[in-house]
Design an enzyme around this catalytic site. Structure first.
Site, PDB file in Angstrom:
ATOM      1  N   ASP A  65       0.857  -1.189   0.000  1.00  0.00           N
ATOM      2  CA  ASP A  65       0.000   0.000   0.000  1.00  0.00           C
ATOM      3  C   ASP A  65       0.890   1.235   0.000  1.00  0.00           C
ATOM      4  OD1 ASP A  65      -2.099  -1.753   0.121  1.00  0.00           O
ATOM      5  OD2 ASP A  65      -2.619  -1.340   2.215  1.00  0.00           O
ATOM      6  N   HIS A  67       1.214  -7.834   0.092  1.00  0.00           N
ATOM      7  CA  HIS A  67       0.029  -8.671   0.291  1.00  0.00           C
ATOM      8  C   HIS A  67      -0.753  -8.776  -1.009  1.00  0.00           C
ATOM      9  CE1 HIS A  67      -0.950  -4.483   1.200  1.00  0.00           C
ATOM     10  NE2 HIS A  67      -2.225  -4.736   0.907  1.00  0.00           N
ATOM     11  N   ARG A  75     -16.568 -11.920  -1.770  1.00  0.00           N
ATOM     12  CA  ARG A  75     -15.984 -11.447  -0.513  1.00  0.00           C
ATOM     13  C   ARG A  75     -16.136  -9.931  -0.432  1.00  0.00           C
ATOM     14  NH1 ARG A  75     -10.667  -9.347   0.553  1.00  0.00           N
ATOM     15  NH2 ARG A  75      -9.993  -9.786   2.689  1.00  0.00           N
TER      16      ARG A  75
HETATM   17  O1  LIG Z   1      -9.489  -6.589   0.505  1.00  0.00           O
HETATM   18  C1  LIG Z   1      -8.497  -6.756   1.197  1.00  0.00           C
HETATM   19  O2  LIG Z   1      -8.470  -7.501   2.172  1.00  0.00           O
HETATM   20  C2  LIG Z   1      -7.208  -6.036   0.855  1.00  0.00           C
HETATM   21  C3  LIG Z   1      -7.356  -4.807   0.039  1.00  0.00           C
HETATM   22  C4  LIG Z   1      -6.041  -4.210  -0.280  1.00  0.00           C
HETATM   23  O3  LIG Z   1      -5.016  -4.791  -0.137  1.00  0.00           O
HETATM   24  C5  LIG Z   1      -5.971  -2.824  -0.778  1.00  0.00           C
HETATM   25  O4  LIG Z   1      -6.987  -2.212  -1.026  1.00  0.00           O
HETATM   26  O5  LIG Z   1      -4.858  -2.301  -0.921  1.00  0.00           O
HETATM   27 FE   LIG Z   2      -3.404  -3.387  -0.109  1.00  0.00          FE
END
Ligand SMILES: O=C(O)CCC(=O)C(=O)O
Ligand SMILES: [Fe+2]
Length: 318
Positions: free
Chosen positions: A195, A249, A259
């Site tokens: 991020d 991630h 989800r």
């Molecule tokens: O939806 C999620 O759990 C992660 C979302 C994510 O990593 C993001 O928006 O940068």
């Molecule tokens: Fe993210």
């Protein structure tokens, strides 16, 4: 990445947000596209938006890079603007009703009456005086300030750093739906990334799919009721001079279940220059500009390595 318990966000607020998100996302694509107009923005296929809120261009093979998700982006500093212009513009459902009413009033009856029925069909007629997003935003702001003050103390940030490195008016919410995907092994909800924020706070439903890269392998971040996940972001890594690392991630998609997750992202103040011994001084806007160029030219975000002082430089040999 760490998990927060006892965060003080009421369980019923989280439940209601998720229920409403399901209802909104169940509407037709066209309807959703027409519904959310600036400053709330509907996006699909990519969560990468420019600072002005448009989808970022991601180079030549856009089709293959598409993420299996849709969502909307809610800048928290603009929710008071809604309130000011129209006290009804306070929550998911209210935003809807106001948009529908406005357009019916503007003379384009039939499509919006259809829209009205669509709203009614998913149960959005009643109870339109709640402000779920604002309420959730207030909690996230509170939590962000608490986390940041602890880290700032740890890192001995004195003013002005302690003041400008986290600017809660920059915070925004992202409500995501990751769709069921018949080709789940060939698509990503969100591909591996870090991020760009100072940090991000996530609430996910019980479906699962979030993974973190740790000790050279991907590890599932299991959903646990009533907990929030905090991801430290690129800005935190730079301002802490790599003491805290921006976590890589990704989100897998599921063949059978959709989800929902809700993310909160917060950034440094616009004029805050991030200074540390390992990085060239830069602002968040510099970082975003570089990212936009990389997305267009390389097809992906390069991020922090672009700003490292020890970045290898290539010299052409004659
Ligand atoms: O939806 C999620 O759990 C992660 C979302 C994510 O990593 C993001 O928006 O940068
Ligand atoms: Fe993210």
């Amino acid at each position: 990445m760490f998990r927060l318990v006892n965060h003080g966000v009421p369980r019923n607020l989280l439940t209601q947000l998720h229920e409403d998100a399901h209802k909104i996302f169940s509407l037709s694509f066209e309807y959703k596209q027409g519904l959310f107009t600036s400053p709330i923005l509907y996006f699909w296929g990519s969560p990468a938006l420019t600072m002005s809120g448009n989808a970022k261009q991601t180079g030549p093979c856009v089709k293959d890079n598409l993420n299996w998700l849709e969502g909307f982006n809610v800048p928290l500093n603009k929710t008071s603007q809604f309130q000011y212009e129209d006290p009804l513009l306070e929550s998911f459902r209210v935003i809807w009703l106001a948009a529908a009413t406005q357009r019916v009033g503007g003379g384009r009856m039939s499509p919006w009456l259809r829209g009205g029925k669509e709203l009614a069909a998913v149960g959005f007629e009643d109870d339109c005086n709640r402000s779920l997003l604002q309420e959730y935003g207030r909690h996230q702001t509170r939590i962000a300030e608490t986390i940041f003050s602890t880290i700032a103390e740890e890192l001995n940030f004195l003013p002005p750093k302690s003041k400008s490195y986290l600017s809660t008016p920059t915070g925004f919410l992202r409500v995501y739906r990751y769709l069921r995907c018949p080709m789940a092994d060939q698509r990503w909800g969100i591909n591996a990334h870090t991020d760009s924020s100072v940090f991000s706070i996530l609430h996910q439903d019980q479906v699962g799919g979030l993974q973190v890269y740790k000790n050279n392998k991907w590890v599932d971040v299991k959903p646990i009721h009533d907990t929030l996940i905090v991801n430290l972001g690129d800005m935190m890594q730079a301002m802490s001079n790599d003491n805290y690392v921006s976590v890589t991630h990704r989100v897998k998609v599921n063949r059978h279940k959709e989800r929902i997750s809700i993310g909160y992202f917060v950034f440094p103040a616009e004029d805050a220059v991030i200074e540390s011994s390992k990085y060239k001084p830069f602002t968040y806007a510099d970082f975003q500009a570089e990212k936009e160029v990389d997305l267009k030219t390389v097809g992906k975000k390069i991020g922090l390595p672009r700003f490292r002082k020890d970045r290898p430089v290539c010299h052409w040999l004659d």
